[in-house]
Structure formats: C-alpha cells, structure tokens
Design a protein around this motif. Sequence first.
Motif, mmCIF file in Angstrom:
data_model
loop_
_atom_site.group_PDB
_atom_site.id
_atom_site.type_symbol
_atom_site.label_atom_id
_atom_site.label_comp_id
_atom_site.label_asym_id
_atom_site.label_seq_id
_atom_site.Cartn_x
_atom_site.Cartn_y
_atom_site.Cartn_z
ATOM 1 N N GLN A 121 5.898 -55.732 23.807
ATOM 2 C CA GLN A 121 6.830 -55.125 23.048
ATOM 3 C C GLN A 121 6.013 -54.361 22.036
ATOM 4 O O GLN A 121 4.951 -54.592 21.848
ATOM 5 C CB GLN A 121 7.950 -55.730 22.261
ATOM 6 N N VAL A 122 6.485 -53.282 21.202
ATOM 7 C CA VAL A 122 6.043 -52.680 20.187
ATOM 8 C C VAL A 122 5.822 -53.347 19.033
ATOM 9 O O VAL A 122 6.677 -54.272 18.617
ATOM 10 C CB VAL A 122 6.747 -51.423 19.926
ATOM 11 N N ASP A 123 4.852 -53.174 18.133
ATOM 12 C CA ASP A 123 4.562 -53.919 16.903
ATOM 13 C C ASP A 123 4.238 -52.797 15.828
ATOM 14 O O ASP A 123 3.230 -51.773 16.459
ATOM 15 C CB ASP A 123 3.565 -54.998 16.779
ATOM 16 N N VAL A 124 4.831 -52.740 14.671
ATOM 17 C CA VAL A 124 4.239 -51.819 13.780
ATOM 18 C C VAL A 124 3.279 -52.611 12.739
ATOM 19 O O VAL A 124 3.754 -53.792 12.142
ATOM 20 C CB VAL A 124 5.201 -51.050 13.071
ATOM 21 N N TRP A 125 2.115 -52.343 12.430
ATOM 22 C CA TRP A 125 1.448 -52.894 11.501
ATOM 23 C C TRP A 125 1.043 -51.874 10.163
ATOM 24 O O TRP A 125 0.931 -50.721 10.372
ATOM 25 C CB TRP A 125 -0.010 -53.094 11.833
ATOM 26 N N LEU A 126 1.263 -52.218 8.824
ATOM 27 C CA LEU A 126 1.128 -51.596 7.910
ATOM 28 C C LEU A 126 -0.139 -52.070 6.728
ATOM 29 O O LEU A 126 -0.688 -53.217 7.131
ATOM 30 C CB LEU A 126 2.528 -51.741 6.848
ATOM 31 N N GLU A 127 -0.656 -50.957 6.158
ATOM 32 C CA GLU A 127 -1.838 -51.463 5.392
ATOM 33 C C GLU A 127 -1.189 -51.433 3.823
ATOM 34 O O GLU A 127 -0.595 -50.474 3.592
ATOM 35 C CB GLU A 127 -2.796 -50.388 5.480
ATOM 36 N N LEU A 128 -1.752 -52.357 2.862
ATOM 37 C CA LEU A 128 -1.533 -52.330 1.563
ATOM 38 C C LEU A 128 -2.687 -52.505 0.992
ATOM 39 O O LEU A 128 -3.712 -53.102 1.457
ATOM 40 C CB LEU A 128 -0.561 -53.659 1.254
ATOM 41 N N THR A 129 -3.102 -51.696 -0.477
ATOM 42 C CA THR A 129 -4.129 -52.119 -1.132
ATOM 43 C C THR A 129 -3.909 -52.522 -2.363
ATOM 44 O O THR A 129 -2.706 -52.641 -3.042
ATOM 45 C CB THR A 129 -4.783 -50.394 -1.279
ATOM 46 N N THR A 130 -4.795 -53.344 -2.879
ATOM 47 C CA THR A 130 -4.731 -54.072 -4.070
ATOM 48 C C THR A 130 -6.057 -54.297 -5.092
ATOM 49 O O THR A 130 -6.971 -53.862 -4.440
ATOM 50 C CB THR A 130 -4.400 -55.727 -4.045
ATOM 51 N N ASP A 131 -5.739 -54.336 -6.259
ATOM 52 C CA ASP A 131 -6.855 -54.328 -7.125
ATOM 53 C C ASP A 131 -7.703 -55.750 -7.191
ATOM 54 O O ASP A 131 -8.645 -55.987 -7.431
ATOM 55 C CB ASP A 131 -6.540 -54.041 -8.512
ATOM 56 N N ASP A 132 -6.695 -56.696 -6.700
ATOM 57 C CA ASP A 132 -7.094 -58.195 -6.674
ATOM 58 C C ASP A 132 -6.670 -58.958 -5.378
ATOM 59 O O ASP A 132 -5.429 -59.250 -5.611
ATOM 60 C CB ASP A 132 -6.629 -58.902 -7.913
ATOM 61 N N LEU A 133 -7.575 -59.087 -4.638
ATOM 62 C CA LEU A 133 -7.269 -59.649 -3.292
ATOM 63 C C LEU A 133 -6.539 -60.920 -3.352
ATOM 64 O O LEU A 133 -5.630 -61.165 -2.604
ATOM 65 C CB LEU A 133 -8.254 -59.543 -2.110
#
Length: 113
Positions: A61-73
């Motif tokens: 099945q299809v999956d959607v993956w997203l990216e987030l950015t942060t100053d403090d991982l």
Amino acid sequence: MAVLNPGLNIAIKVPAYKWDETVAFYRDRVGLRIQRDLGETIFFDFGEVNLALDRVETQSQVDVWLELTTDDLDDALASLGSPIRDGLEPLEGIDAHWTCDPAGTVLLVRKST
C-alpha cells in the motif's frame, strides 16, 4: 522547547504494481515537472517542496513520509514523544532521526542547517 518546521521533502512510497500509473498521474494529469529521475525514485517540483515518488518492491500500500526540521533534535524528539525508527532507511551524512506520528505516518526529523 524545540521549534519544528515543515521540511522541503514529501515522499510517497509506491508499491511496484502501481509505479507506472502513479508516475504518469503526477507527470501527465497533475502536470508536475520532473526534477530528477533516479529510476526507483523520481523527484517532482511541488511548489516550494520536493515530491519524491519511491518505488518499493515489498510495499502493498501507499505510505506518505514527511520531513520536519528543528533547531534542537533531541528536544524535538522528546516533545513529539514518538519512537525513534532509524531502521526504516539509512541516514548517512545528516543529523536526523526517523520517527512517526500516532497514526503511523513516518517523519524525518532533521536538524536545521
């Protein structure tokens, strides 16, 4: 508290049996311009972000993956309260971790540069 922002990448993991049809849909019907074609991954221009279609042989099945950015991982991961899932795909040369939301959507949380 860490600040989280949308990243520049959205990935759609596409089952092999739907690959050609899905690529044609985004290219021909939606009219997105192909940025790069790496065979098993095709990058489309999608406004200010990149839309990557990844062909996955073992996917049903299809999956959607997203990216987030942060100053403090570390703080961001603690705030999200989500599990680290770094076994999903290799993370080489970037300061980041894979995690997910409660529904299972995969998130790449990356240190801002």
